[in-house]
Design a protein around this motif. Structure first.
Motif, PDB file in Angstrom:
ATOM      1  N   ARG A 101       0.816  -1.211   0.000  1.00 28.45           N
ATOM      2  CA  ARG A 101       0.000   0.000   0.000  1.00 28.45           C
ATOM      3  C   ARG A 101       0.858   1.273   0.000  1.00 28.45           C
ATOM      4  O   ARG A 101       0.344   2.371   0.194  1.00 28.45           O
ATOM      5  CB  ARG A 101      -0.935  -0.004   1.204  1.00 28.45           C
ATOM      6  CG  ARG A 101      -1.863  -1.227   1.204  1.00 28.45           C
ATOM      7  CD  ARG A 101      -2.975  -1.137   2.197  1.00 28.45           C
ATOM      8  NE  ARG A 101      -3.786   0.054   2.088  1.00 28.45           N
ATOM      9  CZ  ARG A 101      -4.775   0.258   1.197  1.00 28.45           C
ATOM     10  NH1 ARG A 101      -5.044  -0.663   0.317  1.00 28.45           N
ATOM     11  NH2 ARG A 101      -5.467   1.370   1.204  1.00 28.45           N
ATOM     12  N   PHE A 102       2.156   1.140  -0.240  1.00 21.80           N
ATOM     13  CA  PHE A 102       3.069   2.285  -0.184  1.00 21.80           C
ATOM     14  C   PHE A 102       3.049   3.013  -1.530  1.00 21.80           C
ATOM     15  O   PHE A 102       3.715   2.626  -2.493  1.00 21.80           O
ATOM     16  CB  PHE A 102       4.476   1.819   0.186  1.00 21.80           C
ATOM     17  CG  PHE A 102       5.381   2.946   0.607  1.00 21.80           C
ATOM     18  CD1 PHE A 102       5.168   3.609   1.809  1.00 21.80           C
ATOM     19  CD2 PHE A 102       6.427   3.344  -0.196  1.00 21.80           C
ATOM     20  CE1 PHE A 102       5.990   4.646   2.207  1.00 21.80           C
ATOM     21  CE2 PHE A 102       7.256   4.379   0.188  1.00 21.80           C
ATOM     22  CZ  PHE A 102       7.043   5.033   1.382  1.00 21.80           C
ATOM     23  N   VAL A 103       2.287   4.078  -1.599  1.00 21.58           N
ATOM     24  CA  VAL A 103       2.007   4.797  -2.839  1.00 21.58           C
ATOM     25  C   VAL A 103       3.263   5.322  -3.541  1.00 21.58           C
ATOM     26  O   VAL A 103       3.393   5.177  -4.760  1.00 21.58           O
ATOM     27  CB  VAL A 103       0.993   5.938  -2.584  1.00 21.58           C
ATOM     28  CG1 VAL A 103       0.770   6.762  -3.833  1.00 21.58           C
ATOM     29  CG2 VAL A 103      -0.319   5.366  -2.073  1.00 21.58           C
ATOM     30  N   ALA A 131      -5.269   4.622  -7.229  1.00 21.34           N
ATOM     31  CA  ALA A 131      -6.318   4.024  -6.402  1.00 21.34           C
ATOM     32  C   ALA A 131      -5.911   4.008  -4.926  1.00 21.34           C
ATOM     33  O   ALA A 131      -6.720   4.341  -4.052  1.00 21.34           O
ATOM     34  CB  ALA A 131      -6.620   2.607  -6.876  1.00 21.34           C
ATOM     35  N   LEU A 132      -4.670   3.633  -4.646  1.00 19.41           N
ATOM     36  CA  LEU A 132      -4.209   3.594  -3.256  1.00 19.41           C
ATOM     37  C   LEU A 132      -4.191   4.984  -2.634  1.00 19.41           C
ATOM     38  O   LEU A 132      -4.398   5.143  -1.433  1.00 19.41           O
ATOM     39  CB  LEU A 132      -2.815   2.972  -3.168  1.00 19.41           C
ATOM     40  CG  LEU A 132      -2.743   1.468  -3.426  1.00 19.41           C
ATOM     41  CD1 LEU A 132      -1.293   1.017  -3.515  1.00 19.41           C
ATOM     42  CD2 LEU A 132      -3.479   0.700  -2.334  1.00 19.41           C
ATOM     43  N   ASP A 133      -3.955   5.997  -3.458  1.00 22.55           N
ATOM     44  CA  ASP A 133      -3.903   7.381  -2.991  1.00 22.55           C
ATOM     45  C   ASP A 133      -5.300   8.001  -2.951  1.00 22.55           C
ATOM     46  O   ASP A 133      -5.446   9.167  -2.592  1.00 22.55           O
ATOM     47  CB  ASP A 133      -2.982   8.190  -3.912  1.00 22.55           C
ATOM     48  CG  ASP A 133      -2.610   9.528  -3.339  1.00 22.55           C
ATOM     49  OD1 ASP A 133      -2.249   9.591  -2.151  1.00 22.55           O
ATOM     50  OD2 ASP A 133      -2.691  10.532  -4.085  1.00 22.55           O
ATOM     51  N   GLY A 173       9.503  11.407   2.242  1.00 22.58           N
ATOM     52  CA  GLY A 173      10.009  10.382   1.355  1.00 22.58           C
ATOM     53  C   GLY A 173       9.133  10.081   0.166  1.00 22.58           C
ATOM     54  O   GLY A 173       9.227   9.015  -0.414  1.00 22.58           O
ATOM     55  N   ARG A 174       8.291  10.984  -0.221  1.00 26.20           N
ATOM     56  CA  ARG A 174       7.348  10.736  -1.296  1.00 26.20           C
ATOM     57  C   ARG A 174       7.802  11.486  -2.527  1.00 26.20           C
ATOM     58  O   ARG A 174       7.850  12.714  -2.540  1.00 26.20           O
ATOM     59  CB  ARG A 174       5.976  11.208  -0.849  1.00 26.20           C
ATOM     60  CG  ARG A 174       4.896  10.782  -1.740  1.00 26.20           C
ATOM     61  CD  ARG A 174       3.600  11.027  -1.024  1.00 26.20           C
ATOM     62  NE  ARG A 174       2.544  10.700  -1.931  1.00 26.20           N
ATOM     63  CZ  ARG A 174       1.296  10.858  -1.676  1.00 26.20           C
ATOM     64  NH1 ARG A 174       0.931  11.362  -0.532  1.00 26.20           N
ATOM     65  NH2 ARG A 174       0.394  10.519  -2.550  1.00 26.20           N
TER      66      ARG A 174
END
Length: 181
Positions: A101-103, A131-133, A173-174
């Motif tokens: 689930r780590f976008v 979708a996860l975001d 970290g994104r």
């Protein structure tokens, strides 16, 4: 009598050489005080364009905290910026295996796939990231739009000379892909 005074002096406790009883020996290697998190240092170096140093900071973070999804994704992102697409892809896929689930890892894997010409897979990866975001990221939406446009129109070039994909850090970290003019 002089001999007796010398013997008494030799038996007396020595005075500390460094004052206040400080240890006269070299430090043992233990960390004293707080050290800065390797991820934070790496993110700052990425912002400054120092990708090789950022990669080293991320490896240090891996040694401190272990190889979690955030660290793996950061290592993958630094490798991407250094043009090491194979290494980047491996790290990002491992980050996804660690936390599905780590976008940021999904998004950055999409960037790698776009860079290597695997547009179909990239669009599926961007769809997953989007979708996860929950559709909250305009940047991921734009990445997905570009990938789908390229699938629908094979003549649609990947970045033209005057526009290019770029990773930008958002939050902790994104890194997201953006178009630069």
């Amino acid at each position: 009598m002089i001999l007796g005074a010398m013997l008494l002096t030799a038996c007396a406790e020595p005075e500390p050489l460094l004052g206040d009883g400080a240890d006269p020996f070299a430090p043992t290697g233990a960390v004293r005080g707080d050290s800065v998190d390797g991820l934070i240092v790496g993110h700052r170096l990425m912002e400054a364009g120092q990708f090789e140093l950022a990669l080293k900071a991320y490896y240090r973070a891996a040694g401190e905290t272990g190889l979690n999804a955030d660290v793996l994704s950061a290592i993958g992102s630094a490798n991407l910026r250094l043009g090491r697409l194979g290494q980047s892809e491996r790290m990002l896929r491992e980050a996804i295996e660690t936390d599905q689930r780590f976008v940021p890892a999904w998004n950055n894997l999409g960037v790698v796939l776009m860079e290597t010409g695997r547009v179909g897979e990239a669009s599926r990866v961007f769809q997953t990231a989007f979708a996860l975001d929950s559709g909250n990221s305009d940047e991921i939406r734009e990445n997905l739009r570009r990938a789908l446009a390229q699938i629908d129109n094979p003549n649609y070039d990947t970045p033209k000379q005057d526009e290019a994909f770029d990773l930008v850090r958002r939050g902790t970290g994104r890194y997201l892909l953006l178009q630069t003019p």
